[in-house]
Design an enzyme around this catalytic site. Structure first.
Site, PDB file in Angstrom:
ATOM      1  N   ASP A  59       0.852  -1.196   0.000  1.00 38.70           N
ATOM      2  CA  ASP A  59       0.000   0.000   0.000  1.00 38.70           C
ATOM      3  C   ASP A  59       0.885   1.242   0.000  1.00 38.70           C
ATOM      4  OD1 ASP A  59      -1.905   1.929   0.239  1.00 38.70           O
ATOM      5  OD2 ASP A  59      -2.766   1.194   2.122  1.00 38.70           O
ATOM      6  N   GLY A  82       4.021   4.360 -13.876  1.00 33.69           N
ATOM      7  CA  GLY A  82       3.175   4.880 -14.938  1.00 33.69           C
ATOM      8  C   GLY A  82       2.082   5.806 -14.468  1.00 33.69           C
ATOM      9  N   ARG A  84       0.352   9.608 -13.462  1.00 33.24           N
ATOM     10  CA  ARG A  84       0.368  10.961 -14.015  1.00 33.24           C
ATOM     11  C   ARG A  84       1.356  11.837 -13.240  1.00 33.24           C
ATOM     12  NH1 ARG A  84      -5.913  12.668 -14.810  1.00 33.24           N
ATOM     13  NH2 ARG A  84      -6.520  10.680 -13.885  1.00 33.24           N
ATOM     14  N   ARG A  90       3.770  13.252  -4.643  1.00 32.10           N
ATOM     15  CA  ARG A  90       2.891  13.418  -3.481  1.00 32.10           C
ATOM     16  C   ARG A  90       2.980  12.225  -2.546  1.00 32.10           C
ATOM     17  NH1 ARG A  90      -0.375  15.753  -7.554  1.00 32.10           N
ATOM     18  NH2 ARG A  90      -1.585  13.832  -7.872  1.00 32.10           N
ATOM     19  N   GLY A 124      -6.034   9.522 -20.140  1.00 32.73           N
ATOM     20  CA  GLY A 124      -6.151   9.054 -21.513  1.00 32.73           C
ATOM     21  C   GLY A 124      -5.866   7.578 -21.617  1.00 32.73           C
ATOM     22  N   HIS A 125      -6.094   7.045 -22.805  1.00 36.80           N
ATOM     23  CA  HIS A 125      -5.746   5.665 -23.136  1.00 36.80           C
ATOM     24  C   HIS A 125      -5.126   5.658 -24.525  1.00 36.80           C
ATOM     25  CE1 HIS A 125      -7.080   3.344 -19.723  1.00 36.80           C
ATOM     26  NE2 HIS A 125      -8.226   4.011 -19.686  1.00 36.80           N
ATOM     27  N   ASP A 126      -4.790   4.477 -25.006  1.00 37.60           N
ATOM     28  CA  ASP A 126      -4.118   4.342 -26.297  1.00 37.60           C
ATOM     29  C   ASP A 126      -4.800   5.183 -27.379  1.00 37.60           C
ATOM     30  OD1 ASP A 126      -2.187   2.117 -27.885  1.00 37.60           O
ATOM     31  OD2 ASP A 126      -3.864   2.865 -29.063  1.00 37.60           O
ATOM     32  N   ILE A 127      -6.124   5.094 -27.478  1.00 40.24           N
ATOM     33  CA  ILE A 127      -6.840   5.806 -28.533  1.00 40.24           C
ATOM     34  C   ILE A 127      -6.691   7.317 -28.390  1.00 40.24           C
ATOM     35  CG2 ILE A 127      -9.046   5.883 -27.284  1.00 40.24           C
ATOM     36  CD1 ILE A 127     -10.426   5.314 -29.984  1.00 40.24           C
ATOM     37  N   TYR A 129      -4.019   8.931 -27.137  1.00 37.75           N
ATOM     38  CA  TYR A 129      -2.667   9.320 -27.533  1.00 37.75           C
ATOM     39  C   TYR A 129      -2.481   9.184 -29.045  1.00 37.75           C
ATOM     40  CZ  TYR A 129      -2.575   8.269 -22.584  1.00 37.75           C
ATOM     41  OH  TYR A 129      -2.895   8.208 -21.251  1.00 37.75           O
ATOM     42  N   ASP A 155       0.228   2.211 -26.529  1.00 39.16           N
ATOM     43  CA  ASP A 155       0.534   1.509 -25.281  1.00 39.16           C
ATOM     44  C   ASP A 155       1.849   0.746 -25.356  1.00 39.16           C
ATOM     45  OD1 ASP A 155      -1.644   2.374 -23.868  1.00 39.16           O
ATOM     46  OD2 ASP A 155      -2.758   0.496 -23.966  1.00 39.16           O
TER      47      ASP A 155
END
Length: 373
Positions: A59, A82, A84, A90, A124-127, A129, A155
């Site tokens: 954790d 991976g 953001r 933080r 975001g996701h692959d699509i 980017y 990806d």
């Protein structure tokens, strides 16, 4: 574990898509990879990319959990995350903290948009980017919506592979400098990088900014797919004149279309109709046999369920057994070394901590404190 990266210790911090893929590739190359998952679990697709890894749950929101991650990172060669921008800072496990404690650490940050720019903190996701990188808008039929090529390009081909390249380059440089690096591997950057040739062609007037109107996007009739009589598909990539000549000859079209007119765009519609009629006249198996052994750049479009039994893949042993099922084999290969079965992920917490560099007694104590699962 054997391989070029034997002796290299990698910590992989959670994530889906490119991060576990990068960890898998580094592990396939011989590195010892310890994947740290959150208590809630791995996330979509992570287990499918966990072969050969030690997997534990820590954790990172708990102060003692973060302290343990820092302890493990102090013994690592590569750390891959991976999240953001700003998230690991933080949590107190960002490059500032981990690299200060281990100045030989290669800290790989894998994100969609990178560590800077107005989109850096956006989800975001692959699509997503692919859209921002221009690849999505250039893919698919002219009279249909842009078609995402699975999640292969952003990806894995961009984010995952850039992370691997960054880690390897950092390790090589460390041999000279003795110091680690922070790697910013952005999926959008990778998409743009893979488009270098196409963008150059457009700049030179050899590529039109529209779908299915160019040499390599299905616009050219000698570089596209055709439906066969049985509903299956055949792929044609006869770009060079000698391959195109063989293509026309085997289809019986030499008398109907002059091979010298291959690159005359005004005749592409005529050529496409001829090829479609020819391939549509027989099942895929007929064309496989007809073009077997010929250099015409013609190949069957295999379904995912056909891959493991395809003669090329069987002969080359392109699939390996992992926990009783077949997966694509590690690549690339070195010195003709035989591809072997791979172990599935290990979830022995003590073994994982020892693999990450802790002494066995310390590892058992950590497990006894309940800091890992």
């Amino acid at each position: 574990m054997s391989g070029p990266l034997a002796g290299v210790r990698v910590l992989e911090l959670g994530g889906i898509g490119p991060v576990p893929f990068a960890g898998m590739v580094l592990g396939d190359l011989g590195a010892t990879v310890v994947r740290i998952e959150p208590p809630s679990g791995a996330g979509l697709g992570a287990d499918a990319l966990a072969r050969g890894k030690h997997v534990i749950r820590i954790d990172a929101k708990d102060p003692e959990g973060r302290a343990l991650i820092r302890e493990l990172a102090s013994r690592a060669d590569v750390f891959v995350e991976g999240f953001r921008p700003g998230v690991v800072e933080r949590l107190g496990i960002g490059p500032g903290e981990l690299c200060a404690a281990n100045d030989r650490l290669i800290y790989v940050r894998t994100t969609g948009f990178g560590q800077s720019g107005p989109l850096a903190e956006r989800a975001g996701h692959d699509i997503t980017y692919l859209a921002i990188g221009g690849a999505l808008g250039a893919t698919g039929s002219a009279d249909a919506p842009p078609l995402p090529p699975l999640n292969l390009l952003a990806d894995f081909g961009s984010g995952g592979m850039l992370s691997v390249v960054g880690a390897l380059a950092g390790l090589i440089e460390r041999e000279r400098s003795g110091r680690g690096r922070v790697v910013d591997a952005a999926m959008v950057d990778g998409v743009l990088l893979t488009e270098t040739m196409v963008l150059a062609m457009m700049r030179e007037g050899a590529w039109r900014p529209m779908r299915e109107a160019n040499l390599l996007d299905g616009g050219a009739p000698f570089y596209r797919t055709y439906r066969c009589a049985d509903g299956r598909w055949i792929a044609v990539g006869a770009l060079e004149p000698q391959f195109f000549h063989t293509l026309l000859r085997e289809l019986g079209l030499i008398e109907r279309f002059d091979p010298a007119a291959q690159y005359e765009r005004a005749r592409w519609g005529e050529l496409a109709s001829l090829l479609a009629d020819a391939f549509g006249s027989a099942p895929r198996a007929v064309w496989e046999e007809r073009f077997a052994g010929l250099d015409a750049c013609v190949a069957p479009v295999l379904g995912l369920d056909e891959l493991a039994s395809a003669p090329q893949h069987v002969e080359r042993r392109s699939f390996v057994e992992v926990d009783g099922h077949l997966e694509p084999a590690p690549a690339p290969r070195f010195d003709g070394e035989a591809v072997e079965s791979r172990p599935g992920p290990s979830r022995d917490a003590v073994a994982a901590l020892v693999a990450a560099g802790l002494e066995p007694e310390r590892a058992r104590a950590v497990v006894g404190l309940g800091l890992v699962v």
